[in-house]
Design a protein around this motif. Structure first.
Motif, PDB file in Angstrom:
ATOM      1  N   LEU A 150       0.812  -1.220   0.000  1.00  0.00           N
ATOM      2  CA  LEU A 150       0.000   0.000   0.000  1.00  0.00           C
ATOM      3  C   LEU A 150       0.845   1.268   0.000  1.00  0.00           C
ATOM      4  CD1 LEU A 150      -2.977  -0.889   2.375  1.00  0.00           C
ATOM      5  CD2 LEU A 150      -2.886  -0.876  -0.130  1.00  0.00           C
ATOM      6  N   ASP A 151       2.160   1.144  -0.034  1.00  0.00           N
ATOM      7  CA  ASP A 151       3.028   2.310  -0.115  1.00  0.00           C
ATOM      8  C   ASP A 151       2.716   3.087  -1.392  1.00  0.00           C
ATOM      9  OD1 ASP A 151       5.083   4.143   0.342  1.00  0.00           O
ATOM     10  OD2 ASP A 151       6.568   2.895  -0.680  1.00  0.00           O
ATOM     11  N   GLY A 152       2.312   4.335  -1.253  1.00  0.00           N
ATOM     12  CA  GLY A 152       2.007   5.157  -2.418  1.00  0.00           C
ATOM     13  C   GLY A 152       0.589   5.048  -2.928  1.00  0.00           C
ATOM     14  N   VAL A 153      -0.266   4.253  -2.270  1.00  0.00           N
ATOM     15  CA  VAL A 153      -1.656   4.119  -2.713  1.00  0.00           C
ATOM     16  C   VAL A 153      -2.452   5.327  -2.241  1.00  0.00           C
ATOM     17  CG1 VAL A 153      -3.773   2.761  -2.514  1.00  0.00           C
ATOM     18  CG2 VAL A 153      -1.577   1.614  -2.772  1.00  0.00           C
ATOM     19  N   ALA A 154      -3.159   5.960  -3.159  1.00  0.00           N
ATOM     20  CA  ALA A 154      -3.967   7.122  -2.819  1.00  0.00           C
ATOM     21  C   ALA A 154      -5.165   6.704  -1.978  1.00  0.00           C
ATOM     22  CB  ALA A 154      -4.438   7.822  -4.097  1.00  0.00           C
ATOM     23  N   PRO A 155      -5.618   7.555  -1.033  1.00  0.00           N
ATOM     24  CA  PRO A 155      -6.806   7.226  -0.230  1.00  0.00           C
ATOM     25  C   PRO A 155      -8.033   7.035  -1.132  1.00  0.00           C
ATOM     26  CG  PRO A 155      -5.627   9.107   0.703  1.00  0.00           C
ATOM     27  CD  PRO A 155      -5.016   8.840  -0.645  1.00  0.00           C
ATOM     28  N   VAL A 156      -8.821   6.014  -0.831  1.00  0.00           N
ATOM     29  CA  VAL A 156     -10.021   5.723  -1.623  1.00  0.00           C
ATOM     30  C   VAL A 156     -11.163   5.371  -0.675  1.00  0.00           C
ATOM     31  CG1 VAL A 156      -8.833   4.919  -3.705  1.00  0.00           C
ATOM     32  CG2 VAL A 156      -9.288   3.305  -1.863  1.00  0.00           C
ATOM     33  N   SER A 157     -12.381   5.581  -1.145  1.00  0.00           N
ATOM     34  CA  SER A 157     -13.560   5.228  -0.351  1.00  0.00           C
ATOM     35  C   SER A 157     -14.674   4.714  -1.251  1.00  0.00           C
ATOM     36  CB  SER A 157     -14.051   6.451   0.429  1.00  0.00           C
ATOM     37  OG  SER A 157     -14.361   7.509  -0.466  1.00  0.00           O
ATOM     38  N   GLN A 168      -3.530  -1.045  -8.060  1.00  0.00           N
ATOM     39  CA  GLN A 168      -2.891  -1.270  -9.352  1.00  0.00           C
ATOM     40  C   GLN A 168      -2.141  -0.029  -9.816  1.00  0.00           C
ATOM     41  OE1 GLN A 168      -5.373  -2.933 -12.431  1.00  0.00           O
ATOM     42  NE2 GLN A 168      -6.345  -4.384 -11.041  1.00  0.00           N
ATOM     43  N   ALA A 169      -2.736   1.149  -9.639  1.00  0.00           N
ATOM     44  CA  ALA A 169      -2.083   2.380 -10.081  1.00  0.00           C
ATOM     45  C   ALA A 169      -0.760   2.590  -9.346  1.00  0.00           C
ATOM     46  CB  ALA A 169      -3.017   3.572  -9.861  1.00  0.00           C
ATOM     47  N   ALA A 170      -0.758   2.352  -8.036  1.00  0.00           N
ATOM     48  CA  ALA A 170       0.470   2.544  -7.261  1.00  0.00           C
ATOM     49  C   ALA A 170       1.537   1.527  -7.638  1.00  0.00           C
ATOM     50  CB  ALA A 170       0.153   2.456  -5.764  1.00  0.00           C
ATOM     51  N   LEU A 171       1.139   0.273  -7.836  1.00  0.00           N
ATOM     52  CA  LEU A 171       2.105  -0.763  -8.208  1.00  0.00           C
ATOM     53  C   LEU A 171       2.642  -0.531  -9.615  1.00  0.00           C
ATOM     54  CD1 LEU A 171       0.365  -3.904  -6.670  1.00  0.00           C
ATOM     55  CD2 LEU A 171       2.401  -2.722  -5.812  1.00  0.00           C
ATOM     56  N   HIS A 172       1.818   0.017 -10.493  1.00  0.00           N
ATOM     57  CA  HIS A 172       2.276   0.347 -11.849  1.00  0.00           C
ATOM     58  C   HIS A 172       3.396   1.384 -11.770  1.00  0.00           C
ATOM     59  CE1 HIS A 172       0.920   1.180 -16.286  1.00  0.00           C
ATOM     60  NE2 HIS A 172       2.188   0.837 -16.185  1.00  0.00           N
ATOM     61  N   VAL A 173       3.207   2.408 -10.943  1.00  0.00           N
ATOM     62  CA  VAL A 173       4.238   3.433 -10.785  1.00  0.00           C
ATOM     63  C   VAL A 173       5.503   2.821 -10.186  1.00  0.00           C
ATOM     64  CG1 VAL A 173       4.851   5.537  -9.542  1.00  0.00           C
ATOM     65  CG2 VAL A 173       2.605   5.336 -10.621  1.00  0.00           C
TER      66      VAL A 173
END
Length: 318
Positions: A150-157, A168-173
């Motif tokens: 979850l390092d770099g994962v944007a907050p979501v709700s 997926q977006a964070a892991l892609h980066v």
């Protein structure tokens, strides 16, 4: 030889993959080292009861690095889930009985866009390695320290689908960061390169799976090499360690098809063949092992592509 088989053989001789050309220059690419042995013997994943036992949940949590109190808390939270959701936390790479789509909650575990197949595979690897991450994907709840994935994962709700998309977006980066010459970012529009994916897979799987991943080229026109890769993969799968594969085409469909184009995940093996997670559909598909030796044929399990061209092989951590 029939006229049809003659034409097929001629077509394969004139169709070239990038990995075939690179292999001709670099020589053997499959490392002569023992594959990783992981934590779970094959017998542990064959049978499934109506819901996972609390001892199994705690054991998975402890192996992923949670403290005993955190493992007990995770087991308590899983106990409040439905049977299907509980198994999504404990064994996210197995679909529900009678289904073939992997899910978190009701959300299908699909790649979010055409460039995120590698990130989707990394997300599923991370969820398999860490039940705390899988719990977050299913419910949005956190247990213990934040999972490494979850390092770099944007907050979501926005529910499981939104959480999976953010992961997926964070892991892609992360998979494209410093992936060009070890210093520059790889263009995200080109997906996740194998060496970048291997680095991230090692980071997110270090605890729960206890392995490192190494990217190796595969030339499926060399049967002995493919058999060596499959033997390594089967040993890893027998201990609960999944194996990502890159697939692509060849120059018979243009130069752009001859490079790695898609990523799938070997999740198991049995008498029926190899089980694969295919991220564009989110489905578990079964492929006979002999089919991997018969490159050049488009297959649903390869995302519609025709060759296996790269593998991320688990190795024992130093």
């Amino acid at each position: 030889m029939t006229p049809t088989s003659t034409r097929l053989t001629a077509a394969r001789l004139t169709a070239v993959q990038l990995t075939s050309a690179l292999r001709a220059l670099r020589g053997r690419s499959v490392p002569c080292v023992q594959s990783a042995a992981g934590h779970e013997p094959a017998a542990a994943v064959l049978a499934r009861s109506s819901r996972p036992a609390a001892d199994l949940v705690r054991a998975r949590a402890v192996r992923a690095g949670l403290a005993p109190d955190g493992a007990a808390e995770l087991a308590g939270r899983v106990a409040r889930l439905t049977d299907r959701e509980a198994w999504q936390v404990v064994e996210p790479l197995r679909p529900a009985p009678g289904a073939d789509v992997l899910r978190f909650g009701t959300a299908a575990a699909r790649q979010v866009d055409e460039t995120s197949c590698g990130a989707a595979v990394l997300a599923m690897l991370a969820a398999q390695a860490d039940p705390a991450l899988a719990l977050w994907l299913v419910t949005g709840e956190h247990v213990g320290e934040e999972p490494a994935a979850l390092d770099g994962v944007a907050p979501v709700s926005s529910g499981p689908q939104g959480r999976l998309a953010a992961l997926q977006a964070a892991l892609h980066v992360r998979g494209t960061r410093r992936a060009l010459l070890g210093a520059l970012p790889w263009p995200t529009a080109l997906g996740t390169p194998p060496w970048g994916a291997a680095r991230v897979a090692t980071e997110v799987c270090a605890g729960g799976l206890g392995v490192a991943y190494r990217s190796v080229m595969v030339d499926d026109t060399r049967p002995d090499e493919v058999r060596a890769v499959l033997a390594r993969a089967r040993r890893s799968l027998a201990h609960g360690v999944p194996v990502p594969l890159y697939t692509g085409g060849d120059t018979s469909h243009g130069l752009a098809a001859a490079v790695p184009r898609h990523v799938v995940l070997l999740t198991g093996a049995d008498a029926a063949g190899l089980r694969l997670y295919e991220p564009s559909t989110g489905r578990e598909l079964v492929l006979p092992e002999e089919a991997v030796l018969d490159g050049g044929v488009p297959r649903a399990a390869y995302g519609g592509w025709s060759h296996v061209c790269w593998a991320l092989l688990p190795v024992r951590r130093a």
